[in-house]
Design a protein around this motif. Structure first.
Motif, mmCIF file in Angstrom:
data_model
loop_
_atom_site.group_PDB
_atom_site.id
_atom_site.type_symbol
_atom_site.label_atom_id
_atom_site.label_comp_id
_atom_site.label_asym_id
_atom_site.label_seq_id
_atom_site.Cartn_x
_atom_site.Cartn_y
_atom_site.Cartn_z
ATOM 1 N N ILE A 28 0.882 -1.178 0.000
ATOM 2 C CA ILE A 28 0.000 0.000 0.000
ATOM 3 C C ILE A 28 0.916 1.223 0.000
ATOM 4 O O ILE A 28 1.838 1.313 0.822
ATOM 5 C CB ILE A 28 -0.913 0.016 1.246
ATOM 6 N N VAL A 29 0.696 2.141 -0.958
ATOM 7 C CA VAL A 29 1.613 3.282 -1.106
ATOM 8 C C VAL A 29 0.847 4.614 -1.102
ATOM 9 O O VAL A 29 -0.319 4.672 -1.483
ATOM 10 C CB VAL A 29 2.438 3.177 -2.417
ATOM 11 N N ARG A 30 1.553 5.647 -0.657
ATOM 12 C CA ARG A 30 1.055 7.021 -0.795
ATOM 13 C C ARG A 30 2.231 7.862 -1.293
ATOM 14 O O ARG A 30 3.307 7.825 -0.682
ATOM 15 C CB ARG A 30 0.575 7.548 0.563
ATOM 16 N N ASP A 31 2.025 8.564 -2.408
ATOM 17 C CA ASP A 31 3.099 9.380 -3.012
ATOM 18 C C ASP A 31 4.391 8.571 -3.164
ATOM 19 O O ASP A 31 5.474 9.017 -2.777
ATOM 20 C CB ASP A 31 3.384 10.639 -2.160
ATOM 21 N N ARG A 32 4.240 7.359 -3.652
ATOM 22 C CA ARG A 32 5.386 6.461 -3.906
ATOM 23 C C ARG A 32 6.099 6.017 -2.629
ATOM 24 O O ARG A 32 7.181 5.437 -2.671
ATOM 25 C CB ARG A 32 6.390 7.086 -4.883
ATOM 26 N N THR A 33 5.521 6.328 -1.459
ATOM 27 C CA THR A 33 6.092 5.834 -0.193
ATOM 28 C C THR A 33 5.297 4.609 0.234
ATOM 29 O O THR A 33 4.063 4.631 0.251
ATOM 30 C CB THR A 33 5.988 6.922 0.908
ATOM 31 N N VAL A 34 6.002 3.548 0.599
ATOM 32 C CA VAL A 34 5.326 2.302 0.997
ATOM 33 C C VAL A 34 4.837 2.435 2.434
ATOM 34 O O VAL A 34 5.615 2.701 3.356
ATOM 35 C CB VAL A 34 6.288 1.098 0.853
ATOM 36 N N LEU A 35 3.517 2.266 2.607
ATOM 37 C CA LEU A 35 2.918 2.369 3.946
ATOM 38 C C LEU A 35 2.870 1.002 4.628
ATOM 39 O O LEU A 35 2.980 0.923 5.848
ATOM 40 C CB LEU A 35 1.501 2.944 3.850
ATOM 41 N N SER A 36 2.653 -0.062 3.849
ATOM 42 C CA SER A 36 2.672 -1.403 4.448
ATOM 43 C C SER A 36 2.921 -2.437 3.357
ATOM 44 O O SER A 36 2.675 -2.187 2.176
ATOM 45 C CB SER A 36 1.357 -1.710 5.173
ATOM 46 N N THR A 37 3.424 -3.606 3.758
ATOM 47 C CA THR A 37 3.784 -4.669 2.817
ATOM 48 C C THR A 37 3.300 -6.005 3.354
ATOM 49 O O THR A 37 3.329 -6.240 4.568
ATOM 50 C CB THR A 37 5.329 -4.763 2.681
ATOM 51 N N SER A 38 2.862 -6.876 2.460
ATOM 52 C CA SER A 38 2.612 -8.272 2.851
ATOM 53 C C SER A 38 3.078 -9.162 1.710
ATOM 54 O O SER A 38 3.190 -8.717 0.569
ATOM 55 C CB SER A 38 1.125 -8.503 3.127
ATOM 56 N N VAL A 39 3.366 -10.423 2.012
ATOM 57 C CA VAL A 39 3.810 -11.371 0.990
ATOM 58 C C VAL A 39 2.864 -12.558 0.987
ATOM 59 O O VAL A 39 2.547 -13.117 2.038
ATOM 60 C CB VAL A 39 5.263 -11.841 1.268
ATOM 61 N N ASP A 40 2.399 -12.909 -0.226
ATOM 62 C CA ASP A 40 1.518 -14.072 -0.384
ATOM 63 C C ASP A 40 2.283 -15.122 -1.197
ATOM 64 O O ASP A 40 2.633 -14.886 -2.345
ATOM 65 C CB ASP A 40 0.241 -13.641 -1.122
ATOM 66 N N LYS A 41 2.563 -16.260 -0.569
ATOM 67 C CA LYS A 41 3.344 -17.308 -1.234
ATOM 68 C C LYS A 41 2.447 -18.330 -1.924
ATOM 69 O O LYS A 41 2.940 -19.258 -2.562
ATOM 70 C CB LYS A 41 4.235 -18.028 -0.220
ATOM 71 N N ARG A 42 1.119 -18.180 -1.798
ATOM 72 C CA ARG A 42 0.231 -19.239 -2.269
ATOM 73 C C ARG A 42 -0.678 -18.853 -3.428
ATOM 74 O O ARG A 42 -1.323 -19.694 -4.009
ATOM 75 C CB ARG A 42 -0.653 -19.724 -1.108
ATOM 76 N N ARG A 43 -0.773 -17.554 -3.730
ATOM 77 C CA ARG A 43 -1.794 -17.149 -4.700
ATOM 78 C C ARG A 43 -1.486 -17.629 -6.118
ATOM 79 O O ARG A 43 -2.357 -18.083 -6.853
ATOM 80 C CB ARG A 43 -1.945 -15.620 -4.718
ATOM 81 N N VAL A 44 -0.208 -17.530 -6.511
ATOM 82 C CA VAL A 44 0.167 -17.865 -7.889
ATOM 83 C C VAL A 44 0.074 -19.377 -8.118
ATOM 84 O O VAL A 44 0.451 -20.170 -7.255
ATOM 85 C CB VAL A 44 1.587 -17.334 -8.179
#
Length: 691
Positions: free
Chosen positions: A404-420
């Motif tokens: 999730i980003v605002r003005d190209r700054t990352v506000l939060s990150t998550s990693v999903d290893k199962r979706r693909v």
């Protein structure tokens, strides 16, 4: 007595093609399979044939390659070389005499269109007779052939069958799409052989190309490049723009014959347009026609990893709108083929199914093609195995990093290893249902079990979930999305947002929900619906908020058979400014057409029959469009008619047909509506009995 003199030579087309299981394949030549004997009858006048006085020599020619095969009286067919053995002399006291000769090709012979000549040498004369041409194919019935497939049922499905299902949509809302492979249609085999001749490999070095054609690995690479038109005079031009003017909307094709004929009839100008399922289905036709067992595969949530780092980056703004910052993308589904062959080039253990992908995504050795990549090498993560294993491995196994980003700054990150690679599927042999082959590509730990909710698989990507951040990073709020029923065009989309407060204190939250239209192969475009609210949630409480998106709000702008939606929710904790996101991509199915057969249990070859296409208009407005019914081996010409149907009215359209081939056949119907612009499909399989 008169000298021995050849009158005619009979290539025994019907008998040879029945024995070689090539009956039904339409060609201007005799059609044979390699590594198997075929019989030629030589009719002659004069005295009886005397091998001491006459020499009979067959000359077998493929381009610049020629082999001389003297007829011998004794011997056995050889697996490694051409042989010609005198079977018997056929007595005929009144008319011409006849000799029966058994010819056989090596099991490693190159596939192609051969010319057959016979030379008769006596002490004083040499006479050459041109006997005609034959087309030589791979032989999955011969144990020594590198495409040998053990089971008769599987050979019936993956070589002989000309009907199929292509799977599209999303893992929780799968759409079965009928396809007619059409390899028995008039002239199609000859066009498939032309494909090899038009290839850059053949044009650059005919002799080398023809020698390499003994190897299905080589053939697969040539066909994979020739089905798309990117580097050569290939068959199909891809188009994912939504604007199909000057060509055909890819969703309107229902079989391969129209595409292959159009390409051949325009002197090999590419046919407009195709998308992944069209490329794969046409490749399946060509490979089956050439005798290489092939099936069509759909990978749901297929990663297109452009930079080779095995990670797909996704960006959302704080309002839940997905942004197109990355060149990487996840295709809701991607369709390729697998062909069955030995892989001596990879060492032991990699024979069997090989991924071949004609959709032009990335170059392989400078050309838009992919494979053959051994499915076992993908499963074992053997990324140094040729060809293109790392690319296919990423398609089914890449990690997804969501930011999730605002003005190209990352506000939060998550990693999903199962979706693909959520589900990898094909048509089950001998039936019209789906077979899950995910476990052939992925180990148990990489596979995700689907939770069914209201008939559709629901997956909440919550930040406190083991699929994303580790437990200790778990934030105070978790969120998930739940579709209440499989969405259908004309109906509202109903879904729940489920928010859980993991902490023992009341919270004030901001909720942003956003829906965007998307194409199956790339990131979504602008939003068509959004909702923003404040939510108060008590300590350790879970709240469920229901939303509905009306048909009017998502109505299609372009003609499509499945429209896709990216739905996302961002929850912001007002006090801590922490944000969590859940997203769900799904397709909105079109209603299907129903086909009924008057006397389904006794459909007999060459006996007229009637099918009825039934459709109830689910929309609140009258709809009109063009209905097309086709069926290889059932209808000589497609049946086409304009129809208009009032709101909620049911229409029944009869179509007469006369089956001309026995076995499993398929009638398919397409209805292209103008308003709403959508394409509806239906199909019916018919077991045609011999008379």
């Amino acid at each position: 007595m008169d000298e021995f003199k050849v009158r005619t030579v009979d290539l025994q087309r019907v008998q040879n093609q029945t024995r070689h299981r090539t009956e039904g394949l339409s060609s201007s030549t005799l059609v044979l399979r390699r590594g198997q004997t075929f019989t030629v009858i030589i009719n002659y006048d004069g005295r009886p044939f005397d091998p001491l006085k006459e020499k009979l020599i067959f000359r077998i020619v493929l381009g610049p390659i020629a082999v001389e095969v003297p007829v011998s009286r004794f011997g056995q067919p050889s697996a490694t070389q051409w042989t010609a053995i005198l079977e018997r002399s056929v007595p005929n006291p009144t008319g011409p005499r006849a000799l029966s000769v058994s010819l056989s090709s090596p099991v490693t012979a190159s596939i192609g269109v051969y010319t057959l000549q016979l030379r008769v040498e006596t002490r004083v004369t040499v006479k050459t007779h041109l006997l005609g041409q034959f087309t030589l194919l791979c032989n999955p019935w011969s144990q020594a052939d590198s495409v040998f497939l053990q089971s008769e049922d599987l050979r019936t499905e993956y070589v002989m069958s000309d009907i199929g299902l292509l799977f599209k949509g999303s893992p929780g809302n799968i759409v079965s799409r009928p396809w007619s492979f059409d390899q028995y249609e008039k002239g199609i085999l000859d066009i498939c052989m032309k494909l090899l001749q038009v290839s850059p490999q053949h044009q650059a070095d005919m002799g080398k190309d023809l020698q390499n054609r003994s190897n299905p690995v080589y053939i697969g690479r040539v066909i994979s490049a020739m089905v798309n038109s990117n580097d050569d005079k290939g068959v199909i031009t891809g188009n994912w723009s939504g604007d199909y003017s000057g060509g055909v909307n890819p969703s309107k094709w229902s079989g391969s014959a129209d595409i292959l004929r159009m390409w051949a009839e325009t002197q090999f100008r590419p046919v407009k347009y195709g998308q992944c399922w069209v490329f794969a289905a046409v490749m399946c036709t060509v490979m089956r026609a050439l005798g290489i067992p092939t099936r069509v595969i759909t990978n749901f949530n297929s990663a297109h990893d452009t930079n080779g780092n095995m990670v797909i980056e996704e960006y959302y703004n704080e309002m839940g709108e997905k942004l197109s910052f990355s060149r990487d993308s996840i295709w809701n589904f991607h369709v390729w083929v697998e062909s069955w062959m030995k892989r001596p080039d990879l060492g032991r253990g990699y024979d069997g199914w090989q991924v071949l992908d004609p959709t032009p995504q990335e170059r392989s050795a400078g050309i838009f093609r992919c494979g053959p990549a051994a499915v076992k090498a993908i499963y074992e993560q053997k990324v140094d195995a040729q060809y293109d294993v790392p690319f296919v491995y990423a398609e089914v196994n890449a990690d997804v990093r969501v930011m999730i980003v605002r003005d190209r700054t990352v506000l939060s990150t998550s990693v999903d290893k199962r979706r693909v690679g959520a589900l990898i599927s094909t048509k089950r042999p001998g039936s019209m249902i789906m077979q899950d082959v995910t476990s052939e590509y992925k180990t148990e730990k990489d596979m995700v079990p689907f939770r069914a909710a209201g008939g559709i698989a629901a997956r909440g990507y919550t930040f406190g979930d083991e699929r994303t951040m580790p437990r200790e990073d778990s934030k105070g709020v978790a969120v998930s999305l739940q579709l209440l029923k499989a969405p259908v065009v004309g109906e509202n989309i109903s879904f729940n947002v489920i928010i859980t407060n993991n902490e023992a204190a009341q919270k004030l939250l901001k909720k942003h929900v956003n829906a965007q239209n998307k194409e199956y192969n790339r990131n979504p475009t602008g939003s068509f619906w959004e909702s923003h609210d404040d939510v108060k949630i008590g300590p350790k409480e879970t709240v469920t908020i229901k939303h509905e998106i009306s048909f009017k709000e998502y109505m299609l702008k372009e003609t499509a058979e499945d429209s896709l939606v990216n739905l996302a929710v961002v929850i912001e904790d007002v006090k801590t400014q922490e944000r969590v996101l859940a997203s769900e991509e799904f397709n909105i199915r079109t209603p299907s057409l129903n086909i009924q057969i008057q006397n389904e249990v006794s459909v007999i070859i060459n006996t007229p029959q009637v099918a009825t296409v039934v459709f109830t208009n689910p929309f609140n407005v009258a709809v009109s469009g063009e209905l097309t019914v086709s069926g290889s081996g059932l209808l000589e010409e497609k049946a086409q008619m304009r129809i208009t149907i009032q709101p909620r009215e049911t229409t029944k359209k009869p179509v007469s047909f006369t089956p001309r081939m026995a076995g499993a056949k398929m009638l398919s119907a397409n209805l292209v509506l103008e308003n709403p612009p959508t394409i509806l499909h239906g199909f019916k399989t018919i077991n045609v009995q011999a008379s």
